[in-house]
Scaffold this motif. Structure first.
Motif, PDB file in Angstrom:
ATOM      1  N   GLN A   1       0.807  -1.224   0.000  1.00 60.72           N
ATOM      2  CA  GLN A   1       0.000   0.000   0.000  1.00 60.72           C
ATOM      3  C   GLN A   1       0.839   1.273   0.000  1.00 60.72           C
ATOM      4  O   GLN A   1       0.295   2.359   0.103  1.00 60.72           O
ATOM      5  CB  GLN A   1      -0.921   0.019   1.231  1.00 60.72           C
ATOM      6  N   GLY A   2       2.164   1.149  -0.064  1.00 63.50           N
ATOM      7  CA  GLY A   2       3.000   2.333  -0.115  1.00 63.50           C
ATOM      8  C   GLY A   2       3.471   2.777   1.250  1.00 63.50           C
ATOM      9  O   GLY A   2       3.409   2.034   2.234  1.00 63.50           O
ATOM     10  N   THR A   3       3.925   4.022   1.343  1.00 64.64           N
ATOM     11  CA  THR A   3       4.575   4.529   2.554  1.00 64.64           C
ATOM     12  C   THR A   3       3.702   5.475   3.359  1.00 64.64           C
ATOM     13  O   THR A   3       4.189   6.163   4.252  1.00 64.64           O
ATOM     14  CB  THR A   3       5.883   5.254   2.180  1.00 64.64           C
ATOM     15  N   ASN A   4       2.403   5.526   3.090  1.00 66.06           N
ATOM     16  CA  ASN A   4       1.497   6.357   3.872  1.00 66.06           C
ATOM     17  C   ASN A   4       1.342   5.757   5.259  1.00 66.06           C
ATOM     18  O   ASN A   4       0.804   4.668   5.426  1.00 66.06           O
ATOM     19  CB  ASN A   4       0.137   6.433   3.176  1.00 66.06           C
ATOM     20  N   ARG A   5       1.825   6.451   6.309  1.00 68.96           N
ATOM     21  CA  ARG A   5       1.829   5.889   7.655  1.00 68.96           C
ATOM     22  C   ARG A   5       0.426   5.577   8.159  1.00 68.96           C
ATOM     23  O   ARG A   5       0.247   4.709   9.016  1.00 68.96           O
ATOM     24  CB  ARG A   5       2.534   6.844   8.627  1.00 68.96           C
ATOM     25  N   ALA A   6      -0.581   6.248   7.632  1.00 64.63           N
ATOM     26  CA  ALA A   6      -1.950   5.979   8.056  1.00 64.63           C
ATOM     27  C   ALA A   6      -2.419   4.597   7.620  1.00 64.63           C
ATOM     28  O   ALA A   6      -3.399   4.068   8.154  1.00 64.63           O
ATOM     29  CB  ALA A   6      -2.894   7.049   7.507  1.00 64.63           C
ATOM     30  N   LEU A   7      -1.717   3.997   6.639  1.00 62.63           N
ATOM     31  CA  LEU A   7      -2.107   2.689   6.121  1.00 62.63           C
ATOM     32  C   LEU A   7      -1.283   1.553   6.730  1.00 62.63           C
ATOM     33  O   LEU A   7      -1.560   0.380   6.460  1.00 62.63           O
ATOM     34  CB  LEU A   7      -1.951   2.662   4.598  1.00 62.63           C
ATOM     35  N   TRP A   8      -0.278   1.874   7.544  1.00 62.20           N
ATOM     36  CA  TRP A   8       0.587   0.832   8.081  1.00 62.20           C
ATOM     37  C   TRP A   8      -0.166  -0.042   9.071  1.00 62.20           C
ATOM     38  O   TRP A   8      -0.910   0.436   9.935  1.00 62.20           O
ATOM     39  CB  TRP A   8       1.803   1.461   8.751  1.00 62.20           C
ATOM     40  N   THR A   9       0.025  -1.329   8.954  1.00 64.89           N
ATOM     41  CA  THR A   9      -0.591  -2.308   9.849  1.00 64.89           C
ATOM     42  C   THR A   9       0.496  -3.271  10.312  1.00 64.89           C
ATOM     43  O   THR A   9       1.543  -3.381   9.673  1.00 64.89           O
ATOM     44  CB  THR A   9      -1.714  -3.070   9.126  1.00 64.89           C
ATOM     45  N   TRP A  10       0.235  -4.007  11.384  1.00 63.87           N
ATOM     46  CA  TRP A  10       1.318  -4.796  11.947  1.00 63.87           C
ATOM     47  C   TRP A  10       0.811  -5.845  12.928  1.00 63.87           C
ATOM     48  O   TRP A  10      -0.301  -5.792  13.425  1.00 63.87           O
ATOM     49  CB  TRP A  10       2.306  -3.884  12.678  1.00 63.87           C
ATOM     50  N   VAL A  11       1.718  -6.815  13.207  1.00 58.45           N
ATOM     51  CA  VAL A  11       1.605  -7.765  14.309  1.00 58.45           C
ATOM     52  C   VAL A  11       2.904  -7.663  15.098  1.00 58.45           C
ATOM     53  O   VAL A  11       3.970  -7.456  14.520  1.00 58.45           O
ATOM     54  CB  VAL A  11       1.419  -9.210  13.807  1.00 58.45           C
ATOM     55  N   GLU A  12       2.831  -7.810  16.416  1.00 59.77           N
ATOM     56  CA  GLU A  12       4.027  -7.702  17.251  1.00 59.77           C
ATOM     57  C   GLU A  12       3.946  -8.671  18.418  1.00 59.77           C
ATOM     58  O   GLU A  12       2.859  -9.082  18.836  1.00 59.77           O
ATOM     59  CB  GLU A  12       4.189  -6.274  17.789  1.00 59.77           C
ATOM     60  N   SER A  13       5.124  -9.037  18.956  1.00 64.30           N
ATOM     61  CA  SER A  13       5.173  -9.916  20.118  1.00 64.30           C
ATOM     62  C   SER A  13       6.512  -9.753  20.813  1.00 64.30           C
ATOM     63  O   SER A  13       7.529  -9.495  20.173  1.00 64.30           O
ATOM     64  CB  SER A  13       4.970 -11.377  19.700  1.00 64.30           C
ATOM     65  N   GLY A  14       6.494  -9.914  22.151  1.00 74.48           N
ATOM     66  CA  GLY A  14       7.729  -9.804  22.917  1.00 74.48           C
ATOM     67  C   GLY A  14       7.471  -9.711  24.393  1.00 74.48           C
ATOM     68  O   GLY A  14       6.497 -10.275  24.917  1.00 74.48           O
ATOM     69  N   LEU A  15       8.345  -8.986  25.087  1.00 77.47           N
ATOM     70  CA  LEU A  15       8.275  -8.828  26.535  1.00 77.47           C
ATOM     71  C   LEU A  15       7.973  -7.371  26.860  1.00 77.47           C
ATOM     72  O   LEU A  15       8.495  -6.458  26.203  1.00 77.47           O
ATOM     73  CB  LEU A  15       9.598  -9.219  27.197  1.00 77.47           C
ATOM     74  N   THR A  16       7.159  -7.143  27.876  1.00 77.34           N
ATOM     75  CA  THR A  16       6.834  -5.783  28.308  1.00 77.34           C
ATOM     76  C   THR A  16       6.912  -5.697  29.815  1.00 77.34           C
ATOM     77  O   THR A  16       6.545  -6.636  30.530  1.00 77.34           O
ATOM     78  CB  THR A  16       5.444  -5.350  27.807  1.00 77.34           C
ATOM     79  N   ASP A  17       7.402  -4.571  30.324  1.00 76.19           N
ATOM     80  CA  ASP A  17       7.407  -4.307  31.761  1.00 76.19           C
ATOM     81  C   ASP A  17       6.710  -2.988  32.034  1.00 76.19           C
ATOM     82  O   ASP A  17       6.898  -2.013  31.313  1.00 76.19           O
ATOM     83  CB  ASP A  17       8.839  -4.224  32.305  1.00 76.19           C
TER      84      ASP A  17
END
Length: 371
Positions: free
Chosen positions: A95-111
């Motif tokens: 979809q290009g570089t328009n930040r409003a269109l960016w989507t994602w999955v993430e995983s890790g550790l959080t404190d």
């Protein structure tokens, strides 16, 4: 005993709340610190990355994998702030570089803060989350985390869908639904909401499976650091290192003992989260008691890694997540509906999401209004 390392040069360290009788009060939530940086994002990052979110062409993939080793991860004010060591994978990169269109999955550790669960306001956990094309954001807690241990995070495309299976330590912990195909990049390293934090971690073996399911090491990944001297590190292909100047002098957060949970305390939790997301007067508040997986299926379409008894609270309003765990440069999620899933035994928030969808909680059981 925790092990701490110093293998880089030192740098300067630097709605409405609802009572058990369901009556609104005027208490306000504390604001998060915000992390000083050069670009006004309010988050500090020290990450390696590749793909459109780093201004590169997409490197299309069917899976992503990395091994995370965190030696310390802690914040000074865990009631209001957090820091993460994690892997992101970006989707819809056609979809290009328009930040409003960016989507994602993430995983890790959080404190740090776990969004005001009564008696469970802070903790050190493994988690996963996603941001979808419709602007919704979904966050899920996997279970307790530990320092100086190896953890693997992985995402696998569910063929011919817009879904991704999420694995943590080789165990499937959920399915990210409707987040989009055409994954073309990712990030790995530290994200912090505050300069008052300490962290030290490594990523090993960061790799991806191409559309023919052949595996490759990540390469050509620049290192991004917007922390104005708070964080430092490097990336070298499949290896990323990020840290603050010193090992942890304060411990990662401990999770408190189970709370006495009722529908009223669940409503309190949800109301405090609503204020933290910018809505002091949420409307149409209602709740239902059900199981966690049934709630996830009905409210986000996703799968999770447990099916314990929960309260689900839903409300309307204008919600913004400036403190969401998001990739660098991504737009803060917003929505008109907040849904919060709360463990009915421990009182801990296990899942929450914002979206513009009004979910039919009646599918889960008897719905009661909160007034």
């Amino acid at each position: 005993m925790r092990r701490y390392r110093r293998h880089l040069a030192s740098i300067a360290m630097m709605g409405a709340i609802i009572s058990t009788s369901m009556v609104a009060t005027s208490e306000t939530a504390s604001a998060y610190d915000g992390c000083p940086n050069y670009d006004g994002e309010g988050h500090c990052y020290a990450i390696g990355g590749y793909g459109p979110i780093f201004g590169q062409d997409p490197v299309y993939l069917n899976a992503a994998w990395s091994q995370l080793r965190v030696y310390c991860l802690a914040v000074a004010d865990p009631n209001n702030d957090w820091d993460n060591y994690e892997m992101w994978m970006t989707t819809n990169d056609n979809q290009g570089t328009n930040r409003a269109l960016w989507t994602w999955v993430e995983s890790g550790l959080t404190d740090g803060t776990l969004w005001y669960s009564p008696g469970q306001e802070q903790g050190f956990l493994n988690f996963w989350a996603d941001g979808r094309p419709d602007g919704s954001y979904n966050e899920h807690y996997i279970g307790p985390a530990s320092t100086d241990s190896y953890n693997t995070a992985a995402f696998y495309w569910v063929t011919n869908t817009n879904n991704w299976d999420v694995y943590f330590n080789s165990v499937k912990v959920g399915t990210s639904a409707d987040v989009g195909a055409f994954a073309g990049g990712g990030e790995n390293g530290i994200e912090s909401l505050t300069p008052n934090m300490e962290a030290d971690g490594d990523t090993y073996g960061w790799s991806y499976a191409d559309p023919s399911n052949n595996w490759h090491d990540v390469s050509n990944d620049p290192f991004y650091n917007n922390s104005n001297g708070i964080l430092t590190g490097y990336s070298d292909g499949p290896t990323v290192h990020a840290q603050t100047a010193q090992g942890c002098s304060f411990p990662s957060s401990a999770t408190a003992a189970p709370a006495d949970v009722t529908a009223g305390t669940a409503a309190t939790t949800a109301g405090r989260l609503a204020r933290a997301l910018g809505e002091s007067q949420p409307g149409a508040m209602q709740y239902v008691k059900t199981s966690r997986q049934r709630a996830a299926t009905a409210t986000s379409g996703e799968s999770v890694n447990s099916d314990n008894s929960v309260y689900v609270v839903q409300m309307s309003g204008k919600f913004t997540v400036p403190a969401a765990r998001i990739p660098k440069g991504a737009k803060a999620p917003t929505g008109s509906r907040l849904t919060v899933t709360i463990n009915s035994t421990s009182g801990q928030v296990q899942d929450w999401s914002i979206s513009n969808t009004d979910h039919d909680l009646a599918r889960l059981g008897t719905v009661s209004p909160i007034q």
